[in-house]
Scaffold this motif. Structure first.
Motif, PDB file in Angstrom:
ATOM      1  N   GLU A  11      39.647  35.988  37.323  1.00 26.07           N
ATOM      2  CA  GLU A  11      38.919  35.976  35.882  1.00 26.07           C
ATOM      3  C   GLU A  11      38.780  34.836  35.231  1.00 26.07           C
ATOM      4  O   GLU A  11      37.791  34.655  34.060  1.00 26.07           O
ATOM      5  N   SER A  47      34.831  36.050  35.500  1.00 22.85           N
ATOM      6  CA  SER A  47      35.265  37.804  35.378  1.00 22.85           C
ATOM      7  C   SER A  47      36.104  38.565  35.366  1.00 22.85           C
ATOM      8  O   SER A  47      36.938  38.143  35.298  1.00 22.85           O
ATOM      9  N   ARG A  48      36.196  39.757  34.236  1.00 20.57           N
ATOM     10  CA  ARG A  48      37.186  40.295  33.703  1.00 20.57           C
ATOM     11  C   ARG A  48      37.625  41.551  35.486  1.00 20.57           C
ATOM     12  O   ARG A  48      38.116  41.955  35.232  1.00 20.57           O
ATOM     13  N   ASP A  49      36.336  41.542  35.822  1.00 18.51           N
ATOM     14  CA  ASP A  49      36.603  42.642  37.163  1.00 18.51           C
ATOM     15  C   ASP A  49      36.820  41.796  38.394  1.00 18.51           C
ATOM     16  O   ASP A  49      37.462  40.836  38.440  1.00 18.51           O
TER      17      ASP A  49
END
Ligand SMILES: Cc1cc2nc3c(=O)[nH]c(=O)nc-3n(C[C@H](O)[C@H](O)[C@H](O)COP(=O)(O)O)c2cc1C
Length: 535
Positions: free
Chosen positions: A198, A279-281
């Protein structure tokens, strides 16, 4: 795609090497140690903490976790990024480190975020330099529960000084080796470690103060590479740490490593193009540990080396004794250690991209030849279709002493005395011919870059570095030695295998054998106080 273009233009060809100055300018040789002058320094403990963890335990998740203390963090750094020896030849004296580095130039710096502080590791002093102390209100943010963060950065100039445009590749190999070294040191302390998807490079730069122009002046900048959580606890959201760092008190000025520099604009371009946006996922999907050929590494019963000894004694061989041989069982055990589900590959979160072509010269009871080792069995069909149709693809099972036969994902492509070929392809280096075996690490290339983005270019090299780090330690544990090989002729390797276009690329070579020592070099321990320690 800039990464693809950079990669093409930094290939070595039989007729021309990638662009560099072509000579070593000793007047601008970089000083090997980054320091933040004026930052408060905290000496780390000099006493070993975990001297009796068996080497095999690193891979078995069987070590009871140490409490996270400054002593334990010191041991973690000493056994991953510390000094392993000082070498001397005539008037020249230089340090070697626990993590290897192309040309011993060590572009990789390590950072720790723990206990409300952001610290840079100074390996020569085995000390932490306190770059930032969080404000009182934020001190809890830095107190990550049950864990701490370790981050890696690159000072690209260190490599570029010697290697010119190809240097960015080497910085990425070195980052991969460093991730492996950190992960294995964490395993020795009973800790987990995961690179955090993340975090964007910009967030890493903000937390480490790499974007603080005022602290650098003319000094060489550090490029963020990755941040990992270590321990058994949970981490903290990047934004909270960025805010705490921005509001914290900062100390120290980066030292200047060279009085003058050569610009390599193509490196600046690829650095920019491959920055990780965060990345948040999930970053690039998760690993799927196919078990089709999962045979286990079996330690030789008579030798139970300690992990700390193996880690600290790791060196690169300068030459191999061409009479040295390795047993077939030891060889298969080493391959089993490269399975994606094993430590240290559990530190990364992307599906396996890198597979091996092996030039087997002297492994007992094995036909000399060129072999393929597929780290993810699902990829066999794809790889086979991309390679020469003449290749045999004859499966070579692992046979135990008890007579059981297990699939090993190893295939004989061509029975041949491949020593001279490996030597020629690896920039005419004898180390690729004289050992037990040499390796070309062949990575899926075009498809993952298109799928994930240019930032994934760096991760392909990290995966190679992780494989190399395991092979370095495996060599030591087997009483042998290894050497990473960054110098090889790229397209001739592809031509030999029948690979065309950019779907697959050779990203790193490696070799292992019985080392021949250079008696002209004298050696001292990494730290003077270790001379007096028992064992
Ligand atoms: C990415 C990488 C590429 C390397 N390439 C070569 C090479 O082409 N030839 C060689 O003799 N050694 C090579 N080495 C070995 C380094 O020279 C060695 O790691 C460095 O001198 C430090 O010594 P040490 O590994 O004993 O600590 C490479 C090492 C790494 C990590």
């Amino acid at each position: 795609m800039i990464a693809g273009r950079y990669h093409e233009s930094t290939k070595h060809h039989f007729t021309r090497f990638a662009r560099s100055r072509g000579y070593l300018d000793w007047a601008t040789q970089p000083y090997p140690f980054r320091r933040y002058e004026g930052a408060p320094t905290r000496e780390l403990s000099r006493a070993p903490l975990v001297a009796d963890v068996p080497y095999d335990a690193l891979f078995a998740s069987a070590v009871p976790p140490q409490p996270i203390t400054e002593h334990a963090i010191g041991e973690f750094l000493r056994c991953s990024m510390g000094l392993s020896a000082w070498k001397q030849y005539g008037a020249s004296r230089w340090a070697l480190r626990v993590n290897p580095s192309s040309g011993n130039l060590h572009p990789t710096e390590a950072w720790i975020v723990h206990d409300g502080r952001i610290c840079h590791y100074a390996p020569k002093e085995h000390a932490l330099e306190e770059r930032c102390a969080f404000a009182k209100a934020d001190s809890k943010v830095g107190l990550l529960e049950g864990c701490f963060l370790v981050a890696l950065t690159s000072i690209v100039w260190r490599e570029a000084w010697k290697y010119g445009e190809r240097a960015f590749r080497y910085c990425q190999h070195d980052t991969g080796h460093a991730i492996g070294a950190l992960r294995l040191a964490a395993a020795m302390l009973g800790w987990q470690m995961q690179v955090l998807p993340e975090w964007s490079d910009a967030q890493i730069a903000a937390v480490l103060g790499l974007d603080r122009d005022v602290d650098f002046g003319n000094a060489e900048r550090e490029e963020p590479e990755c941040v990992a959580v270590v321990g058994r606890g949970s981490s903290v959201a990047p934004d909270a740490l960025v805010a705490a760092a921005r509001a914290g008190s900062w100390f120290g000025q980066a030292n200047l490593l060279s009085p003058d520099h050569v610009e390599w604009p193509i490196i600046d371009e690829v650095v920019r193009a491959t920055k990780y946006p965060g990345s948040r996922d999930e970053a690039a999907g998760s690993q799927d540990h196919a078990s089709g050929c999962r045979s286990r590494a079996v330690p030789a019963p008579e030798s139970r080396p300690y992990a700390r000894d193996i880690i600290l004694q790791r060196r690169s061989a300068l030459a191999f004794d061409p009479r040295g041989t390795l047993t077939r069982d030891a060889f298969f055990s080493m391959l089993a250690r490269l399975h994606p589900g094993e430590t240290p590959f559990d530190a990364i979160d992307w599906p396996t991209q890198v597979h091996l072509v092996l030039f087997i010269h002297r492994v007992r009871d094995m036909t000399p030849g060129i072999y393929a080792y597929v780290r993810d069995p699902a990829v066999v069909g794809e790889w086979k279709a991309a390679m020469r149709v003449e290749f045999l693809w004859e499966p070579i099972p692992r046979t135990s002493e008890a007579g059981t036969v297990e699939p090993a994902c190893l295939y004989l492509l061509v029975p041949i005395e491949g020593g001279p070929i490996a030597n020629r392809l690896s920039c005419d280096q004898d180390i690729a011919e004289d050992g037990f075996f040499a390796v070309a690490m062949i990575s899926r290339f075009g498809a993952p870059l298109r799928e994930h983005g240019e930032w994934f270019y760096r991760r392909l090299f990290w995966e190679c570095g992780l494989i190399g780090q395991v092979l370095y330690l495996e060599a030591e544990a087997a009483g042998a030695r290894a050497t990473g090989i960054g110098c090889y002729y790229d397209d001739p390797v592809h031509e030999m295998l029948g690979l065309s276009g950019q779907d697959w690329q050779s990203l790193y070579h490696f070799s292992m054998g019985v080392p021949l020592e250079d008696a002209r070099l004298t050696s001292e321990p990494g730290y003077p106080w270790e001379q007096r320690q028992a064992r």
